[in-house]
Design an enzyme around this catalytic site. Structure first.
Site, short mmCIF file in Angstrom:
data_model
loop_
_atom_site.label_atom_id
_atom_site.label_comp_id
_atom_site.label_asym_id
_atom_site.label_seq_id
_atom_site.Cartn_x
_atom_site.Cartn_y
_atom_site.Cartn_z
N THR A 218 -6.55 -13.94 5.25
CA THR A 218 -7.95 -13.89 5.60
C THR A 218 -8.27 -12.86 6.67
OG1 THR A 218 -7.53 -15.66 7.17
CG2 THR A 218 -8.32 -16.29 5.02
N SER B 85 -14.50 -15.41 4.71
CA SER B 85 -13.56 -16.28 4.02
C SER B 85 -12.90 -17.12 5.10
CB SER B 85 -12.52 -15.47 3.28
OG SER B 85 -12.02 -14.46 4.11
N CYS B 86 -12.56 -18.31 4.72
CA CYS B 86 -12.10 -19.24 5.74
C CYS B 86 -10.76 -18.80 6.27
CB CYS B 86 -12.05 -20.63 5.18
SG CYS B 86 -13.54 -20.94 4.24
N ILE B 87 -10.37 -19.45 7.33
CA ILE B 87 -9.20 -19.02 8.08
C ILE B 87 -7.91 -19.51 7.42
CG2 ILE B 87 -8.38 -18.74 10.39
CD1 ILE B 87 -11.40 -18.55 10.24
#
Ligand SMILES: Cc1cc2nc3c(=O)[nH]c(=O)nc-3n(C[C@H](O)[C@H](O)[C@H](O)COP(=O)(O)OP(=O)(O)OC[C@H]3O[C@@H](n4cnc5c(N)ncnc54)[C@H](O)[C@@H]3O)c2cc1C
Lengths: 411, 102
Positions: free
Chosen positions: A198, B100-102
């Site tokens: 991410t 976007s999530c972690i």
């Protein structure tokens, strides 16, 4: 006497019990903790189980041995929280009233969210390793697997320990190398993200490693269903990826308790203030660990940093003082890269993982975002630290709850 | 950085997302869609409007959320924006790429 109740005696709940029992004591306070399970599992160990690196007994202990004697432990399923009446209902019909509530019920996999995932091939050729049962079934399968297509897959974000599926891929590569059958196994890493991770800097480093190890990456894949007959996964755009073994990380969700209580978002996570860890709706409810919706990693290290800050805030709350907006999303994760090496990343809400040394600026001994044997030793030592230091709520020397910026290479 | 879109100078980030929504208008949206090889139909515009409204209300966007929007299901969302639909649609809509999530 006032009551503080902790829901869930996993990583985060256990740490809170150990922090708070020194501070909130009888006759003024009674602390209780509730969990439906008998066993406390060291979940990071699930990663090593499939490769016969850890045995089940390495990662399982009783919940009881980590709960202080002056904290009341209820071994019951929690059926509902009634926040407007400040009480908790248990599955056996009992009701407990609270003055302060801590929610630490974690997150779990929900394979039923994806059509066909929990179908006829579940735990035959479709596996998870986020549960003990899944990791064990996968171990048994891998022990005498002759090779073929191994697909490691993330259904959707967020998931706990977002680096675990990458680590699984790296460990698989070195596992099959040691078994002298790497040439018989094709490893594909499938993710809904547009890259390996991410955060951009870490993505670069990790994609380089995937490439080096001959692991294919398929990005932007949003799964629609698992086809159990053809043994392939299919995405909404019609893309298909065939597998002989699918190792998937199903959708992760908060416990259904939060849905029953009307307190969760669409994935059953509790809306929480990201800097104070107080519930957004109820002033006397606090949330930490995987159960909250804050934009931090769902990891044990994060729960550890949160627990230090939340302890302060709960003591402030009971004294009627304003809460500190201290939590910065600090996460610190080892990433196993196989062949006895690991990476270490350290980041928070605003800073992505970068290169440098940890915990001492310029000295280390751990290197950030670089593969090393020392980092691997760190990862293995983490299990000992978890059982003996973290759960007991002891502060780790030299590692602060908020992230340190020294010794790091920011642009 | 600056980019000329539909004859106007517009500020975008390295990935080409607008950084200032007030610079967005329909022709900007159409030009960005053409870059992604998409011809916008009334159905596309409904989705774009929905994304912009959700963004204004500070709702974190995800594929799952869109599936539950009642406006389109995920299947149709993919038919409208075939490649990486959420990233493409948000870019055309002039709003930030969903974190976007972690
Ligand atoms: C494969 C894997 C690898 C990981 N690797 C790492 C790593 O390397 N480093 C790291 O920092 N983190 C890692 N993690 C993440 C870490 O394990 C979690 O973030 C951490 O355990 C979260 O703690 P928690 O207390 O929020 O939840 P948990 O520890 O899951 O505890 C939740 C507890 O609540 C109880 N509970 C839930 N609902 C109810 C109910 N209705 N009634 C009664 N009891 C209930 C459960 O029984 C459970 O005991 C990994 C996780 C996995 C799955």
């Amino acid at each position: 006497m006032k009551n503080l109740i902790i829901l869930g005696a996993g990583t985060a709940g256990t740490m809170m019990a150990n922090h708070l029992h020194h501070q909130l004591q009888s006759p003024d306070w009674q602390i209780s903790i509730i969990d439906e399970r008998e066993e406390h599992h060291y979940q990071p160990g699930y990663l090593f189980l499939p490769f016969d690196i850890y045995e089940p007994e390495d990662i399982i202990k009783t919940i009881e041995e980590f709960i202080p004697k002056d904290v009341k432990l209820f071994k019951q399923k929690i059926s509902r929280i009634v926040p407007t009446e400040n009480k908790v209902q248990l599955a056996n019909g009992d009701e407990l009233a609270y003055d302060v509530l801590i929610i630490a019920t974690g997150a779990k996999i929900a394979p039923e969210e994806t059509e066909g995932m929990k179908g006829s091939e579940w735990h035959k050729s479709v596996f998870d390793f986020y549960t003990f049962e899944g990791a064990l079934a996968l171990r048994n399968k891998l022990r005498d697997w002759q090779g073929g297509k191994l697909v490691v897959h993330i259904t959707e974000m967020p998931i706990k320990c977002p680096v675990a599926p990458l680590e699984f891929s790296f460990l698989a590569d070195s596992f099959f190398k040691h078994k002298h059958m790497r040439d018989k196994v094709e490893i594909t890493y499938v993710t809904p993200l547009s890259g390996a991770f991410t955060k951009p800097k870490a993505t670069e480093a990790l994609e380089h490693l995937l490439h080096e190890k001959g692991i294919h990456i398929e990005s932007d894949f949003a799964i629609e269903h698992v086809d159990n007959e053809k043994k392939e996964i299919v995405d909404y755009g019609g893309r298909t990826i065939p597998f002989d073994i699918l190792v998937t990380i199903p959708t992760n969700k908060g416990d259904a308790l939060l849905e029953r209580s009307g307190m969760g978002d669409d994935l059953n996570y509790v809306p929480t203030h990201k800097a104070t860890l107080q519930s957004k709706e109820y002033a006397n409810i606090f949330v930490l660990g995987d159960a909250s919706n804050i934009p931090a990693s769902k990891a044990g290290s994060v729960a550890h940093f949160e627990a230090e800050i939340l302890t302060d805030n709960i003591l402030r709350y009971v004294k009627g003082e304003p809460l500190l907006e201290e939590f910065d999303g600090h996460a610190n994760c080892f990433i196993e890269t196989g062949n006895g090496k690991a990476l270490l990343i350290d980041f928070n809400y605003t800073h992505e993982p970068v290169e440098g040394s940890f915990p001492f600026a310029g000295i280390g001994p751990l290197r950030l975002l670089k593969e090393s044997r020392m980092n691997h030793m760190g990862k293995l030592a983490f299990r000992w630290i978890y059982w003996n230091v973290l759960l007991k709520g002891t502060h780790i020397p030299f590692v602060s709850a908020t992230m340190s910026e020294s010794g790091k290479k920011f642009d | 950085m600056e980019k000329t879109i539909a004859g106007k100078s517009i500020t975008v980030n390295e990935e080409g997302y607008l950084t200032d929504f007030s610079q967005w208008d329909k022709t900007v949206g159409e030009t960005l869609a053409a870059e992604a090889e998409i011809t916008l139909t009334p159905r596309h515009w409904e989705v774009i409007k929905y994304l912009q409204d959700e963004h204004k209300n500070q709702v974190a966007l995800s594929i799952r959320r869109i599936g539950k929007s009642g406006l389109v299901d995920i299947k149709e969302f993919y038919q409208l924006f075939p490649v990486a639909p959420l990233k493409t649609a948000t870019k055309i809509a002039g709003i930030p790429k969903p974190a976007s999530c972690i």
